[in-house]
Motif scaffolding. Sequence first.
Motif, mmCIF file in Angstrom:
data_model
loop_
_atom_site.group_PDB
_atom_site.id
_atom_site.type_symbol
_atom_site.label_atom_id
_atom_site.label_comp_id
_atom_site.label_asym_id
_atom_site.label_seq_id
_atom_site.Cartn_x
_atom_site.Cartn_y
_atom_site.Cartn_z
ATOM 1 N N VAL A 61 86.445 50.989 51.167
ATOM 2 C CA VAL A 61 87.071 52.096 51.918
ATOM 3 C C VAL A 61 86.052 53.170 52.288
ATOM 4 O O VAL A 61 86.416 54.182 52.896
ATOM 5 N N PHE A 62 84.772 52.949 51.940
ATOM 6 C CA PHE A 62 83.720 53.913 52.260
ATOM 7 C C PHE A 62 82.697 53.239 53.184
ATOM 8 O O PHE A 62 81.712 52.666 52.708
ATOM 9 N N PRO A 63 82.894 53.296 54.509
ATOM 10 C CA PRO A 63 81.953 52.665 55.447
ATOM 11 C C PRO A 63 80.564 53.279 55.317
ATOM 12 O O PRO A 63 80.420 54.497 55.170
ATOM 13 N N MET A 64 79.546 52.432 55.364
ATOM 14 C CA MET A 64 78.172 52.919 55.258
ATOM 15 C C MET A 64 77.787 53.751 56.487
ATOM 16 O O MET A 64 78.137 53.391 57.612
ATOM 17 N N LYS B 55 73.088 51.972 56.059
ATOM 18 C CA LYS B 55 73.138 50.632 56.659
ATOM 19 C C LYS B 55 71.718 50.119 56.922
ATOM 20 O O LYS B 55 71.418 48.928 56.731
ATOM 21 N N ALA B 56 70.838 51.026 57.347
ATOM 22 C CA ALA B 56 69.450 50.631 57.607
ATOM 23 C C ALA B 56 68.777 50.148 56.316
ATOM 24 O O ALA B 56 68.040 49.149 56.327
ATOM 25 N N GLU B 57 69.026 50.847 55.207
ATOM 26 C CA GLU B 57 68.473 50.407 53.923
ATOM 27 C C GLU B 57 69.083 49.086 53.481
ATOM 28 O O GLU B 57 68.394 48.215 52.939
ATOM 29 N N TYR B 58 70.375 48.954 53.691
ATOM 30 C CA TYR B 58 71.104 47.756 53.272
ATOM 31 C C TYR B 58 70.511 46.502 53.917
ATOM 32 O O TYR B 58 70.472 45.432 53.295
ATOM 33 N N PHE B 59 70.019 46.621 55.152
ATOM 34 C CA PHE B 59 69.477 45.461 55.863
ATOM 35 C C PHE B 59 67.944 45.406 55.846
ATOM 36 O O PHE B 59 67.348 44.535 56.470
ATOM 37 N N ASN B 60 67.317 46.324 55.112
ATOM 38 C CA ASN B 60 65.852 46.383 55.053
ATOM 39 C C ASN B 60 65.339 45.633 53.824
ATOM 40 O O ASN B 60 65.578 46.042 52.687
ATOM 41 N N PHE C 153 68.382 46.866 49.503
ATOM 42 C CA PHE C 153 68.624 45.735 50.396
ATOM 43 C C PHE C 153 69.764 44.889 49.824
ATOM 44 O O PHE C 153 69.680 44.362 48.734
ATOM 45 N N ASP C 154 70.867 44.825 50.557
ATOM 46 C CA ASP C 154 72.048 44.042 50.163
ATOM 47 C C ASP C 154 72.721 44.578 48.894
ATOM 48 O O ASP C 154 73.404 43.846 48.182
ATOM 49 N N ALA C 155 72.533 45.873 48.582
ATOM 50 C CA ALA C 155 73.220 46.495 47.428
ATOM 51 C C ALA C 155 74.641 46.844 47.845
ATOM 52 O O ALA C 155 74.854 47.721 48.685
ATOM 53 N N GLN C 156 75.617 46.189 47.252
ATOM 54 C CA GLN C 156 76.997 46.304 47.737
ATOM 55 C C GLN C 156 77.600 47.712 47.570
ATOM 56 O O GLN C 156 78.324 48.177 48.451
ATOM 57 N N PRO C 157 77.333 48.442 46.472
ATOM 58 C CA PRO C 157 77.936 49.792 46.361
ATOM 59 C C PRO C 157 77.107 50.901 47.013
ATOM 60 O O PRO C 157 77.336 52.076 46.755
ATOM 61 N N ILE C 158 76.124 50.550 47.831
ATOM 62 C CA ILE C 158 75.225 51.550 48.423
ATOM 63 C C ILE C 158 76.027 52.656 49.123
ATOM 64 O O ILE C 158 77.025 52.404 49.797
ATOM 65 N N CYS C 159 75.589 53.886 48.931
ATOM 66 C CA CYS C 159 76.221 55.039 49.578
ATOM 67 C C CYS C 159 75.319 56.254 49.398
ATOM 68 O O CYS C 159 74.331 56.199 48.668
ATOM 69 N N CYS C 160 75.685 57.335 50.048
ATOM 70 C CA CYS C 160 74.937 58.580 49.895
ATOM 71 C C CYS C 160 75.912 59.750 50.016
ATOM 72 O O CYS C 160 77.122 59.550 50.115
ATOM 73 N N ASN C 161 75.383 60.951 50.026
ATOM 74 C CA ASN C 161 76.246 62.131 50.122
ATOM 75 C C ASN C 161 77.073 62.160 51.405
ATOM 76 O O ASN C 161 78.119 62.817 51.473
#
Length: 754
Positions: free
Chosen positions: A152-155, A160-165, A171-179
């Motif tokens: 429920v928390f869209p990146m 998103k750039a880190e998720y695909f880097n 990279f590919d960390a599923q709970p990734i988020c920021c402030n």
Amino acid sequence: MLQNIKVFGIVQGVGFRPFISRIADDFFICGTVANKGSYVEIFAQGTLENLEKFVRAISKKAPPRSAILKVDVTEIFSEKNFTRFEIIESEHEAGDIFVSPDIAICENCAKELFNPSDKRYLHPFINCTACGPRLTILENMPYDRERTSMKVFPMCESCKAEYFNKDSRRFDAQPICCNNCGPEVYIFGSNERGAAAIRKVRKILLEGGIAAIKGIGGFHLACDAKNFSAVQKLRESKFRPNKPFAVMFKNLDAVKAECILTDSEKIFLDSPQKPIVLLPKKNNCTIAENVAPHINKIGAMLPYTPLHLLIFDYPDEIKNFPATLVMTSGNPSGVPITIDDEDAAKNLECDIIISNNRKILMRADDSVLDFIDGEPSMIRRSRGYAPLPLFVDKKNIPALAIGGELKNTFCLAKNNLLYPSPYIGDVGDLRTVEILKSSISRMIDLLEIRPKIVACDLHPRYQTSQIAAEISAKLQIPLVKVQHHYAHILSCLAENNFFGEAIGVAFDGTGYGADGTIWGGEIFICDTKNFKRVGHIAKFLQAGGDKSARECWRSAISMLKDFSVAKDLNLTAEKNIDAQIFMLEKNLNCVESTSCGRLFDAVSAILGICKVSSYEGEAAMRLQSAAETSTKNFDSIFEVGKNLILPTDKLFAEILSRRLEGASVADLAKFFHVQLAEMVAQVCEKISLQTKIKTVAISGGCFQNSLLSSLTIEKLKLRGLKVLRQKLIPPNDGGICLGQALATSNFLNLPKLT
């Protein structure tokens, strides 16, 4: 050349696919990697030399939080040519499931958390592929964001750039988020959010208030651990007059200032699991005395979420924030840990509630560890450890073991894997029953195990036995009832992957015996198929029903040869003594018992250490603490006879006699432990000489007692016997589900189960 590589084990939720992608680039491998639910599948194309290096690197360089069990490599003859290596859409496939437990914040994320130039500066939900929530946010497998409560928390574009880097830790960390895109903390019932919420909680705690704090697996109740009044206020709100509270220390230096910490204990305390570890208090310990009254240990833990770190150390006007906080489970007495705001507001007495909008899907209380002879002894197995399976060299049909009534955990079994659940609690409340049922349902779905048999305790009136009967009827599968103490020994055998004959020593408070009496001090000859009760502690008449488990003076009177001494010992009010004696003389509300737990209670009562327990095990814990202050050595003065009955009645009488003569309470407490351990060693030696069995398995709640366990192990080894004990599965009732599950393996060949 093209290879299909399947990697089995803890390879989801630990950054495994990004790791595979990176090493594929290192060895010029093209292809794909995907989660399959029960394993990670790789299609790898390259030269034979590079493929061999790639496969070796999978095991040698695997992420630190992973655990590889098996790597299957198959050559594929195909004309397909890959032009790059990529992580592709996860697919679901049946098989053995391995779910990563929640992982404490890693060092890299902790540094970024307090780095003003980092985009996640002071972000309470910072994580990467090496840390963060897993089990508690997971809906089902494979482990991908859309199947977690993070969906429920869209990146944001930056995340998103880190998720695909491929070069990023996220990279590919599923709970990734920021402030900018993640969950948010807030004060329940207020408009204060984010930084304002954290500052408010810190202020309340500094002023002696109580805070409810939502963590990874549920709420904690917290207060200043050095503020006696605050701790007492918390005790009164939880109706816990004496039960020890866990303490969260800001860092290792804060731990070392108050507790004695060995290298072995430090490894576990500061591990990715971050359990509570029971540590001896220093003589100059400044933790409030009422945090852990009457015992010589403190349950210590370190911060394991970003929010914990921020509460201890936030850039605000507060400069003298405490380095130690009581951090106890947020729950009403007898009910599992609270996980949502409404329950917290309704059931937790506190001055402030700090919560967040990330949903907890599976409860996970803190795990608790003690140490025996430098090695761990699990007291409660939950966050950080569950639901990691045990691997046994014994095939199991798909099975569900419900566990016990107290300290409940359940277990799912399939093939060579046994999956103990996170800690549930005492199943004596309707709310706990419902939570147990819902947790079973969620774990069955998560692990994709459809039970073909269900196991439970032999006791006919346990709530867990009734739940098992309901499940058996609903699914139309067989119900197996396993004797309580036999399940304890089977649990020990399972953890040690030992399936030969053993001498089993099961000591605990209460268990329904095969003969309808109360057992609790049992000696077995057994294997995984059957058991024979060959010895036990001396029998006594236990009067007063369930009250005897709390009112230790009742057990003391039951074991007296001369009832008149009861009043001399001032065990309780005279009218209570008279009523107890009346029941014993008339055999009213009495049952024959061999409960070792009640023996501990009785000795604690006659020594004046604890006459009434306010929590389970209090009398025994205080008795151990007293014993550990004695420096006196004792020789054995009792002999176990040919009937293999431990003369604990004579031991009790001797302690009483010496007590009336004015002997030291601490010395008598130690005398009790030494003599009981010697009796166990003697009876096991006699059985070994008769049967040639050289292996002894010890289990049951009494062997949580590190002094009794250490003495018993030492004396057994001196007699040339091999000792099996539990280290990462609790010896108490929190571990019997494992024994029940193992018992179902005997039903593999039932025609109706195929």
